[in-house]
Write a protein that holds these residues in place. Structure first.
Motif, PDB file in Angstrom:
ATOM      1  N   PRO A  72      43.958  22.709  17.431  1.00 58.43           N
ATOM      2  CA  PRO A  72      43.946  24.170  17.547  1.00 58.43           C
ATOM      3  C   PRO A  72      44.798  24.622  18.734  1.00 58.43           C
ATOM      4  O   PRO A  72      44.833  23.963  19.776  1.00 58.43           O
ATOM      5  N   THR A  73      45.527  25.719  18.567  1.00 62.87           N
ATOM      6  CA  THR A  73      46.363  26.232  19.641  1.00 62.87           C
ATOM      7  C   THR A  73      46.165  27.728  19.806  1.00 62.87           C
ATOM      8  O   THR A  73      45.493  28.380  18.998  1.00 62.87           O
ATOM      9  N   GLY A  74      46.780  28.263  20.841  1.00 68.04           N
ATOM     10  CA  GLY A  74      46.832  29.702  21.045  1.00 68.04           C
ATOM     11  C   GLY A  74      45.484  30.360  21.185  1.00 68.04           C
ATOM     12  O   GLY A  74      44.542  29.805  21.758  1.00 68.04           O
ATOM     13  N   ARG A  75      45.391  31.552  20.620  1.00 68.11           N
ATOM     14  CA  ARG A  75      44.185  32.362  20.780  1.00 68.11           C
ATOM     15  C   ARG A  75      42.955  31.687  20.200  1.00 68.11           C
ATOM     16  O   ARG A  75      41.835  31.876  20.703  1.00 68.11           O
ATOM     17  N   LYS A  76      43.121  30.879  19.147  1.00 66.39           N
ATOM     18  CA  LYS A  76      41.965  30.204  18.551  1.00 66.39           C
ATOM     19  C   LYS A  76      41.243  29.335  19.586  1.00 66.39           C
ATOM     20  O   LYS A  76      40.013  29.242  19.582  1.00 66.39           O
ATOM     21  N   VAL A  77      42.017  28.694  20.461  1.00 67.87           N
ATOM     22  CA  VAL A  77      41.401  27.865  21.506  1.00 67.87           C
ATOM     23  C   VAL A  77      40.606  28.735  22.466  1.00 67.87           C
ATOM     24  O   VAL A  77      39.468  28.420  22.827  1.00 67.87           O
ATOM     25  N   SER A  78      41.204  29.855  22.899  1.00 66.49           N
ATOM     26  CA  SER A  78      40.514  30.745  23.835  1.00 66.49           C
ATOM     27  C   SER A  78      39.229  31.302  23.233  1.00 66.49           C
ATOM     28  O   SER A  78      38.193  31.387  23.906  1.00 66.49           O
ATOM     29  N   GLU A  79      39.272  31.684  21.964  1.00 64.04           N
ATOM     30  CA  GLU A  79      38.077  32.219  21.310  1.00 64.04           C
ATOM     31  C   GLU A  79      36.997  31.156  21.164  1.00 64.04           C
ATOM     32  O   GLU A  79      35.804  31.427  21.373  1.00 64.04           O
ATOM     33  N   ALA A  80      37.422  29.933  20.828  1.00 61.76           N
ATOM     34  CA  ALA A  80      36.449  28.849  20.684  1.00 61.76           C
ATOM     35  C   ALA A  80      35.828  28.492  22.024  1.00 61.76           C
ATOM     36  O   ALA A  80      34.628  28.172  22.107  1.00 61.76           O
ATOM     37  N   LEU A  81      36.615  28.559  23.091  1.00 59.77           N
ATOM     38  CA  LEU A  81      36.068  28.282  24.423  1.00 59.77           C
ATOM     39  C   LEU A  81      35.078  29.363  24.840  1.00 59.77           C
ATOM     40  O   LEU A  81      34.039  29.063  25.447  1.00 59.77           O
ATOM     41  N   ALA A  82      35.370  30.610  24.523  1.00 62.98           N
ATOM     42  CA  ALA A  82      34.446  31.697  24.861  1.00 62.98           C
ATOM     43  C   ALA A  82      33.104  31.491  24.162  1.00 62.98           C
ATOM     44  O   ALA A  82      32.038  31.753  24.746  1.00 62.98           O
ATOM     45  N   GLU A  83      33.155  31.014  22.935  1.00 65.09           N
ATOM     46  CA  GLU A  83      31.908  30.733  22.221  1.00 65.09           C
ATOM     47  C   GLU A  83      31.095  29.643  22.921  1.00 65.09           C
ATOM     48  O   GLU A  83      29.869  29.590  22.776  1.00 65.09           O
ATOM     49  N   ARG A  84      31.782  28.789  23.676  1.00 65.45           N
ATOM     50  CA  ARG A  84      31.120  27.704  24.409  1.00 65.45           C
ATOM     51  C   ARG A  84      30.865  28.056  25.868  1.00 65.45           C
ATOM     52  O   ARG A  84      30.496  27.196  26.663  1.00 65.45           O
ATOM     53  N   GLY A  85      31.081  29.326  26.230  1.00 64.46           N
ATOM     54  CA  GLY A  85      30.754  29.779  27.578  1.00 64.46           C
ATOM     55  C   GLY A  85      31.825  29.538  28.619  1.00 64.46           C
ATOM     56  O   GLY A  85      31.526  29.480  29.813  1.00 64.46           O
TER      57      GLY A  85
END
Length: 395
Positions: free
Chosen positions: A347-360
């Motif tokens: 995964p790259t780009g914004r998808k990574v940032s969104e997935a990280l936000a889901e993990r706090g």
């Protein structure tokens, strides 16, 4: 109001020059943020270095509160009791001779460009209107019209012309190309010691020393944009110190405001900044009492070297941990500042940032890569929490 309500409000009434992650933050302390629903997030971005000391550092908050009870703004047409102390203390911290306060990093860079041109006409003898500034490709110095005039980022430039003339662009890290670009009309070379927006790019060893020597040989100013890299982010007070190099002028900002308010400055040689005369340059809010009080608190925090040491030690730790992750192709940077290039197929780009936000964990993608730059108050345990979240997302 709900998270959805606030996001809808933002999208209805604000210009869409940003695309924020879908969180609404309400509280911050140290390296942690809390949203409206009480969920906590580790800050792995630190406001692009504006929050080097974390959220609401008690010393900086105390200085701001004390000054709020006294005096906040005078304009530079009057003296006030914080201004001279701020200028002296910042000059002593950075080993410079004079300070020109401003508000934002872009304003500091613009001010340095004006000063360099004025110096070129008055001191170097460049014909009026002929002064040139040499810059590097992939640079990021702000988003004013003049600054985007020499940007190589199409997103920053497209449909914002006509552009300001007087700039030459050369490849970053290429001393030969720089040497070929400098002429008798060159006023200054403007560089980031480490290119932030380009992906935390550290130049080849010896390059910055060659830049310094070239500037000395040609009577040209070396202007260092340390808005992101300065004030302990890379493990030294100024990033140029890693190469044992000094600039003639430095643009400082972001961390200088301690995460409380915008504070910036140009610092450097007195004979260069001294070309300015009353009425030639100004800023209503630059050097205001509140900004100076906050800036002085920041200087005090940096004077002991604790944050520089934390950045060096924890930076080495975070770089090592990130480099071990499956799915990471490359980690580059210095101190608590890293660009993570993600391997193909992950995964790259914004998808990574969104997935990280889901993990706090709150982080930011940049050109498909991940920018990691936590507050310098972060602990090893908190770094592990953030890196483990990245590993989970990439896995």
């Amino acid at each position: 109001m709900t998270t959805h309500d606030y996001i809808t409000l933002d999208e209805r009434w604000s210009a869409r020059n940003y695309h924020p992650l879908p969180v609404v933050l309400a509280h911050g302390e140290g390296a942690w943020l809390t949203d409206l629903d009480g969920r906590r997030y580790l800050d792995f971005l630190a406001g692009y270095s504006a929050l080097n000391f974390g959220h609401r550092h008690p010393d900086i908050v105390a200085a701001a509160k004390a000054q709020l009870d006294q005096l906040t703004l005078t304009g530079r047409v009057f003296h006030h009791d914080q201004f001279g102390l701020f200028c002296r203390e910042l000059a002593e911290l950075t080993g410079t001779e004079m300070v020109l306060p401003a508000n934002t990093g872009a304003e500091a860079v613009e001010s340095a460009l004006k000063v360099a041109r004025k110096w070129a006409y008055q001191v170097k003898g460049v014909p009026d209107g002929a002064a040139e500034i040499v810059v590097a490709d992939e640079n990021f110095h702000g988003r004013t019209t003049t600054i985007v005039s020499f940007s190589t980022d199409a997103e920053a430039r497209d449909e914002f012309g006509p552009f300001t003339p007087g700039f030459k662009v050369v490849p970053y890290g290429d001393a030969d190309a720089l040497r070929s670009a400098v002429t008798d009309n060159t006023a200054a070379v403007l560089l980031e010691p480490i290119q932030g927006e380009a992906g935390v790019v550290v130049p080849p060893k010896g390059y910055l020393a060659e830049v310094r020597q070239l500037c000395d040989d040609t009577n040209t100013l070396f202007v260092a944009d340390e808005v992101q890299s300065g004030l302990a982010r890379t493990g030294t007070t100024l990033a140029l110190e890693h190469e044992g190099v000094r600039a003639d002028l430095y643009a400082l900002g972001k961390a200088l405001g301690g995460g409380i308010m915008p504070v910036s400055a140009v610092v450097g040689r007195a004979d260069v900044l001294g070309v300015l005369r009353p009425g030639e340059h100004g800023s209503t809010f630059g050097g205001n009492p509140l900004a100076c009080a906050v800036g002085r608190a920041v200087v005090r925090l940096l004077a002991g070297g604790e944050f520089q040491e934390r950045s060096r030690e924890l930076g080495a730790y975070v770089h090592a941990r990130l480099g071990e992750l499956d799915g990471v192709a490359e980690v580059r940077g210095r101190g608590l500042w890293a660009n993570v290039r993600i391997a193909e197929g992950r995964p790259t780009g914004r998808k990574v940032s969104e997935a990280l936000a889901e993990r706090g964990v709150l982080c930011k993608e940049s050109h498909g890569n991940l920018r990691v730059a936590p507050p310098l108050v972060i602990t090893r345990e908190e770094i592990d929490f953030g890196v483990d979240a990245i590993a989970d997302v990439l896995g």
